[in-house]
Enzyme design. Sequence first.
Site, PDB file in Angstrom:
ATOM      1  N   ASP A 467       0.850  -1.194   0.000  1.00 48.27           N
ATOM      2  CA  ASP A 467       0.000   0.000   0.000  1.00 48.27           C
ATOM      3  C   ASP A 467       0.886   1.245   0.000  1.00 48.27           C
ATOM      4  OD1 ASP A 467      -2.906   1.086   0.483  1.00 48.27           O
ATOM      5  OD2 ASP A 467      -1.597   2.194   1.869  1.00 48.27           O
ATOM      6  N   ILE A 468       0.578   2.209  -0.895  1.00 51.61           N
ATOM      7  CA  ILE A 468       1.336   3.461  -0.941  1.00 51.61           C
ATOM      8  C   ILE A 468       0.905   4.347   0.234  1.00 51.61           C
ATOM      9  CG2 ILE A 468       1.839   5.531  -2.307  1.00 51.61           C
ATOM     10  CD1 ILE A 468       1.288   3.895  -4.813  1.00 51.61           C
ATOM     11  N   GLU A 510      -4.658   2.234  -4.536  1.00 56.72           N
ATOM     12  CA  GLU A 510      -3.211   2.378  -4.416  1.00 56.72           C
ATOM     13  C   GLU A 510      -2.552   1.137  -3.837  1.00 56.72           C
ATOM     14  OE1 GLU A 510      -4.953   4.185  -0.603  1.00 56.72           O
ATOM     15  OE2 GLU A 510      -5.503   3.956  -2.709  1.00 56.72           O
TER      16      GLU A 510
END
Length: 598
Positions: A467-468, A510
């Site tokens: 996950d960003i 994302e």
Amino acid sequence: MSLALLIAGSAQAFTMPWLRMAYFPFLLSLTAFYEQKTVLSVLLLIPFLELGNLLRGAPFIDETMFILFLVMTVCLSMLLKKRMKRGSINAPLPEETGAALSPYPETELNTLSDGKVISHYLESMFKPDDEIRSLLMVAKSAVFADSVNIFISSCDGLRLRCSTEESGGIIPSNNGILRLCFEERKPFISSDMNERKLEAGYVKKDKISSLVVVPVLDDTFPLGVITADSARFHAFSSADSDILQMFSKEIVKILQRERVYPQIQRSYATLKILNEESSKLLASLNLNVIVQSLIDGVYRIAPSNVVFFTAKGRDVEILHGKGFFPREKKIFGMKGTLLDMAVKNKGPMYISDVRNYRSPIMPFKTENVNAVFVLPMFYERDLLGILTLLLENKNALSPYQTDLLAVLGNQASTSMANAKFHSEIERLAVTDGLTGLFNHRHFQERLAQELSRLDRLSGRLSLLLIDIDNFKKINDTYGHQVGDSVLIRVAALAKKTARNIDIPARYGGEEFAVVLLGTDEKGAMNMAERLRKTVMDTKFSSEMNTFNVTVSIGISTSAEDVKKKEELIERADKALYHAKGSGRNRSILWSKINGNNS
């Protein structure tokens, strides 16, 4: 009538009246084999033969009824014969009913190949030796000759093709009047061969006193000569020479058909190959299978060294080949070669003799190559490949073969374009449009497949959920266009860090996922950390300035208590949640959360 008398006489002589019943089958047989007048004539004889019975006191009514039933039987028999004959005349011909005039039943025709039907037709309809011999026999009777012969030109001179004599009765000597007539293309007549001491050009058991020879000409080209000989003096005249010239023209027609016959067979054979190989090209959507089928078909049309190149930018790569081609190197530059020229001309090129060709033929060394055929294969404006034939003999291909190769290449171009379109559709069906990674659906399918495979085989599998960090803030600060570029860049780093056997995918938003095949917890942590540090060290830019991005990674590994993909994803998701909750920019194993050990 004699048989009728015999029946009547036997019945009276032996006193056996029941023998008269033989009249019935006797007269029925007459109606089957004789005309109506003959049957009626015999029928009129019967009452006179029965007068003896009346004179001896036989009942008149019995005799009358016997004759009446006999007449009725004959009349019915003739009527049936007449109706059957009329029905056969009115029966429709095979052409009218649509039936084919064939020696085979209709059910068999459906199972026979076209090749067998055509071959049978040609063989049954055209027998040149039989036709020529029949013409010679007619010519022999027309000019009252002892024998009539035809001699055909060959590399060794004139050879006997056919004769009215028995086999071995004519022995050509390849000189004399035959040779003179052939070379000067003029007829010759001699009525006193022995006195003039002329040599006919062949010998036979009987002497030759008279001889007439006419050339066999196809327009002005000499094919051979026809001779008629006789043991009689002054046996032939100029009229006989004219008759033989007439037969000569008919024989020329037979010889012309004889030349065409093998051409028809070859044409049919090659067209059959073209049909078979075209069917194979249409049967597959796999590019390698199509190219291999193309090469096999080309080899059947023109046996040679065959190489197929695919375009790689300005270079070409050997995809498949048959016979001689370099195997240690695959990619070549084609500039200045015959390949380059054919691609620029966008059409096939056939050089029948390349021994003195100044430009390079191929981008690699060619030995014992004397002719080359190059066919660039386009679909619309896109170059799909280049088909090349390297032939050992000069003038190895006929125009018919080059045309067939072009047709087969065009068919292959369409099949290759279809295969590429199909491959592209399959790729789009499993690919995320923005990042180029596998999409969520394909990720779920592949993860299920790999877990199912682990049930049958021993091994481990790990899952990374990535996950960003603070991605919403990136979008709010720099805009969605920069946000998309960040997603694309992180996806590229994930794909680059993963191995070829791994499965990187966009999980959603994302978030990304990577399935690590054959990887335990330690290997998965090393991979995750390498990716996390790579992303952290990468500079991202916008129109205003540069910035850094970090990711959080949750890791789960297959174990005996994990049988479903949902359980593996749930564990990786919990590890990711723990990584983000404990400060972000870190990698966490599910087994390390709350003291778990798996």
